[in-house]
Design an enzyme around this catalytic site. Sequence first.
Site, PDB file in Angstrom:
ATOM      1  CE1 TYR A 120      24.687 -42.667  40.364  1.00  0.00           C
ATOM      2  CE2 TYR A 120      26.758 -43.497  41.269  1.00  0.00           C
ATOM      3  CZ  TYR A 120      25.375 -43.358  41.349  1.00  0.00           C
ATOM      4  OH  TYR A 120      24.694 -43.904  42.409  1.00  0.00           O
ATOM      5  NE  ARG A 143      32.222 -43.482  44.734  1.00  0.00           N
ATOM      6  CZ  ARG A 143      31.288 -42.600  44.385  1.00  0.00           C
ATOM      7  NH1 ARG A 143      30.010 -42.854  44.626  1.00  0.00           N
ATOM      8  NH2 ARG A 143      31.631 -41.467  43.791  1.00  0.00           N
TER       9      ARG A 143
END
Length: 371
Positions: free
Chosen positions: A94, A15
């Site tokens: 995150y 990602r």
Amino acid sequence: MRIGSPREIKNNEFRVGLTPESAHELTVNGHDVVIETGAGVGIGASDEEYRRAGATIAAKAEDIFAECDMIVKVKEPQASERAMLREGQILYTYLHLAPDAEQTADLVKSGVTAIAYETVTGPGGGLPLLKPMSQVAGRMSIQAGATALEKAHGGRGVLLGGVPGVMPGKVAVIGGGVVGFNAAQMAVGLGAQVTILDRNPEVLETVGTHFENRAATRFSNKVNLHDSICEADLVIGAVLIPGAAAPKLVTREMLKDMKPGAVLVDVAIDQGGCFETSYPTTHDDPTFVVDGVVHYCVANMPGAVARTSTYALNNVTLPHALRIAELGWKEAMRRDPHLAAGLNVHAGRVTYAAVAEELGYDLLPLEEALA
């Protein structure tokens, strides 16, 4: 503001923090965007696409960490990346700090302002920046579990959907939230026998109404949990306590009562895992066996479907990134308490209560951080 997105370096993490479309949104709003060369390859986005979106391409991550005011990533910064963070810089990604004392210590030492996707809240009380990846991970958990159940991968040799004349596999889903709901959807779709466990009667009512007779629900107490995992071929750990370490619901003692070759998929592994025997694995080496039970504990499951995951993630992270870039993080958080809930570390202090409690830090109250 100058905003940078480096290439992700965690094992098999494909990602990227910003898509070309997100980079374009930021640049047309007057911000400078810097993308590390090759950062978008995993989602099929070339450096040239980022250039056409108005971004600048950096030759190496060091340039981004040195020059940018805000770093936008997907996964928690690895040790080499944490060493490049600096005081006053914004890190937006995150983090999952509660089970990660080393990362927390490095972020505190760096002086960075760290905003965690997974603790940003929504108007309805949910976690909108975590939700899309929970949806992906929940759905992937059944795919991963079905593969691990194959005899060649150490499993029982059970086909979840069965065939005419042969009973389907049994799936126990611990937790009826976003992960659990999506896991159950996939398992029911395959034709498995599905049981969903949760401690919240409202959650049980919601999932029970949705699945009707296609899935059973059980209140999650010790007896019901033990019975369910012992009957199951595949167990999905889908437990979440926002920002805190996951509770260890399945103990090693319970494993001896499970079927040999049964599979545990611990989707809560980012928060430390909800099985006592879990530890993080990678896509390169995703499983291990304890007492005859196969464990799948990949900590970045959505990275395997990078394009779907990145676009789903950017849909929810970009609006906050724009506000932070436009207003500065303090003013953006003063105006939006949901974004403020994402602040985990600032100026050498821990600002999120669950992390401070879990790791023994003195909490810096949010109002003081924003003062």
